[in-house]
Write a protein that holds these residues in place. Structure first.
Motif, PDB file in Angstrom:
ATOM      1  N   VAL A 112       0.832  -1.203   0.000  1.00 58.44           N
ATOM      2  CA  VAL A 112       0.000   0.000   0.000  1.00 58.44           C
ATOM      3  C   VAL A 112       0.864   1.251   0.000  1.00 58.44           C
ATOM      4  O   VAL A 112       0.644   2.183  -0.781  1.00 58.44           O
ATOM      5  CB  VAL A 112      -0.953  -0.013   1.215  1.00 58.44           C
ATOM      6  N   SER A 113       1.873   1.282   0.862  1.00 54.07           N
ATOM      7  CA  SER A 113       2.735   2.466   0.954  1.00 54.07           C
ATOM      8  C   SER A 113       3.616   2.621  -0.273  1.00 54.07           C
ATOM      9  O   SER A 113       4.067   3.731  -0.574  1.00 54.07           O
ATOM     10  CB  SER A 113       3.604   2.381   2.216  1.00 54.07           C
ATOM     11  N   PHE A 116       0.321   3.336  -3.642  1.00 53.69           N
ATOM     12  CA  PHE A 116      -0.737   4.344  -3.637  1.00 53.69           C
ATOM     13  C   PHE A 116      -0.260   5.798  -3.698  1.00 53.69           C
ATOM     14  O   PHE A 116      -0.897   6.612  -4.384  1.00 53.69           O
ATOM     15  CB  PHE A 116      -1.654   4.138  -2.434  1.00 53.69           C
ATOM     16  N   TYR A 119       0.420   6.835  -7.253  1.00 49.24           N
ATOM     17  CA  TYR A 119      -0.810   6.667  -8.031  1.00 49.24           C
ATOM     18  C   TYR A 119      -1.800   7.781  -7.721  1.00 49.24           C
ATOM     19  O   TYR A 119      -2.387   8.373  -8.635  1.00 49.24           O
ATOM     20  CB  TYR A 119      -1.422   5.303  -7.732  1.00 49.24           C
ATOM     21  N   TRP A 120      -2.028   8.067  -6.438  1.00 47.62           N
ATOM     22  CA  TRP A 120      -2.922   9.162  -6.071  1.00 47.62           C
ATOM     23  C   TRP A 120      -2.449  10.476  -6.672  1.00 47.62           C
ATOM     24  O   TRP A 120      -3.249  11.269  -7.173  1.00 47.62           O
ATOM     25  CB  TRP A 120      -2.996   9.282  -4.549  1.00 47.62           C
ATOM     26  N   THR A 154      -9.462   4.482  -5.829  1.00 48.18           N
ATOM     27  CA  THR A 154      -9.379   3.153  -5.220  1.00 48.18           C
ATOM     28  C   THR A 154      -8.376   2.255  -5.939  1.00 48.18           C
ATOM     29  O   THR A 154      -8.053   1.177  -5.445  1.00 48.18           O
ATOM     30  CB  THR A 154     -10.746   2.458  -5.238  1.00 48.18           C
ATOM     31  N   MET A 155      -7.916   2.644  -7.101  1.00 47.97           N
ATOM     32  CA  MET A 155      -7.006   1.879  -7.950  1.00 47.97           C
ATOM     33  C   MET A 155      -7.695   0.715  -8.658  1.00 47.97           C
ATOM     34  O   MET A 155      -7.049  -0.081  -9.325  1.00 47.97           O
ATOM     35  CB  MET A 155      -5.781   1.367  -7.184  1.00 47.97           C
ATOM     36  N   SER A 169      -3.523   1.924 -15.419  1.00 51.82           N
ATOM     37  CA  SER A 169      -3.871   1.392 -14.099  1.00 51.82           C
ATOM     38  C   SER A 169      -4.519   0.014 -14.165  1.00 51.82           C
ATOM     39  O   SER A 169      -4.629  -0.657 -13.135  1.00 51.82           O
ATOM     40  CB  SER A 169      -4.792   2.370 -13.361  1.00 51.82           C
TER      41      SER A 169
END
Length: 415
Positions: A112-113, A116, A119-120, A154-155, A169
């Motif tokens: 996650v780290s 994201f 990507y965000w 949310t990916m 993505s």
């Protein structure tokens, strides 16, 4: 990513007899595999070449076709989509390496780290650029509305039935399902025998999914990419435990499987344009096999000893560059062509790629390092928060239950 290197003969023999490895034991030569960082950049450049130079979309860069002003570059870049497959092979190697000795929670926090923050940032940058284009009454190809933006954050916009704000993505959703499989495997702990059994079972499940034509099973099995991930995992097992006949046979089966189902991916890239011929399966199979060979050289071969720091830096830029090169880079190149017609398509593409590398460096330093580190730290604390707060409450409950004889319950509660 903290690559682990192969263990010595004594450790390999013990792992084979017990089916487990002491993950706390220092591994020989625990240094980053710089060559694999370089291969990640190669894969990203392949994908970018496909989007810029190999796209089959007619008149993508204007009235003149790519095949007319850059025939050689266009013909070779038509196969750049295989960079995605290359990414999946590398991911099999790297994820198996990075999750060894970790718990499912630690693995989840690391993923996650890692994924994201950049990507965000990319999604929000694209949204900002589209809104700015609307204010300036300029055309914008990306559709933006609140529901689309929220779903993309949310990916997993594809499964939610939304347009992709970041065009690449869809590959992250494939990766996420691979991570889920690895996280489930981590529950029982990783070992040589379990990983070999997992790889064999995954290949068999891929065959079954193709045989029964089950979309539901395929969502979890990823039958088109199974051989790619398994090949990467097996190469890492060779690195950690040494090469043997079983692993070579498993690698051979995985590759035969993958080159067979590669035809499905080739069919996806067949165009209706009369000027574009069908991609050659033989060329695709050759290129993909060369990619596997490069990873073998970088993971278990002579290239594993490379210690060039610039390769590590290049590897750090790969993910943010991969995210921005299409959704931001291509509109920038098209804008340059319109603003400065004399510049021409190829110089405009080159300037755009250089700008995207600069943007990737900013995202890597300013977002991935800072936000990624903060996210990892906070998530690690939060995962253990309930355990730490439950202990004092449990101790207090025990104290209330074991009160001295004749004590006043009311006074005890007030205290």
């Amino acid at each position: 990513m903290n690559p682990g290197h192969g263990t010595g003969l004594r450790s390999r023999d013990r792992s084979r007899s017990s089916g487990a490895v002491d993950s706390n034991r220092p591994q020989r030569g625990q240094t980053r595999l710089a060559a694999i960082d370089g291969l990640r950049l190669v894969a990203a450049v392949m994908v970018a070449a496909y989007h810029y130079l190999g796209t089959p979309t007619p008149h993508f860069w204007g009235k003149t076709e790519l095949s007319d002003f850059a025939p050689f570059l266009h013909e070779t870049s038509r196969y750049g989509w295989l960079g995605v497959e290359f990414f999946f092979i590398i991911s099999g190697f790297v994820i198996c390496m990075s999750c060894w000795g970790r718990t499912p929670a630690q693995f989840s926090v690391s993923r996650v780290s890692r994924l994201f923050p950049a990507y965000w940032c990319t999604v929000l940058l694209v949204v900002a650029l589209v809104l700015a284009a609307r204010l300036g009454q300029l055309p914008a190809a990306t559709r933006i509305d609140p529901r689309t933006v929220l779903g993309n954050l949310t990916m997993v916009p594809g499964p939610l039935g939304l347009d992709l704000i970041s065009g690449v993505s869809w590959t992250l959703w494939v990766e996420a399902r691979f991570y889920l499989l690895m996280a489930v495997l981590l529950i029982t702990g990783l070992s040589y025998r379990r990983m070999v059994a997992f790889c064999g079972a995954w290949l068999l499940a891929g065959v079954v999914a193709l045989e029964i034509h089950s979309p539901l099973l395929n969502e979890f099995v990823l039958s088109r990419y199974t051989g790619l991930f398994v090949a990467g995992i097996v190469l890492y097992l060779m690195r950690r435990f040494g090469q043997n006949l079983l692993l070579w046979l498993l690698l051979g089966f995985a590759w035969c499987y993958e080159l067979t189902v590669l035809e499905f991916r080739v069919a996806d890239h067949v165009t209706t344009s009369g000027s574009e011929g069908r991609p050659s399966w033989a060329v695709c199979a050759t290129v993909l096999t060369l990619c596997l060979g490069l990873l073998a050289l970088a993971g278990v071969g002579p290239l594993a000893g490379l210690r060039w720091r610039w390769l590590v830096t290049a590897g750090g830029l790969t993910y943010p560059f991969y995210l921005v090169h299409q959704s931001i880079g291509i509109p920038l190149a098209k804008g340059l062509i319109k603003a400065v017609p004399g510049l021409g398509p190829l110089p405009s593409m080159a300037l755009s790629v250089i700008c995207m590398l600069g943007l990737a460096a900013l995202i890597h330093k300013g977002v991935e390092h800072r936000l990624g580190r903060l996210l990892r730290h906070r998530l690690t604390i939060d995962l253990h928060l309930q355990d730490r707060t439950a202990e004092p409450a449990f101790a207090l409950t025990r104290q209330r239950d074991v009160r001295p004889l004749g004590s006043d319950p009311l006074n005890t509660q007030r205290a």
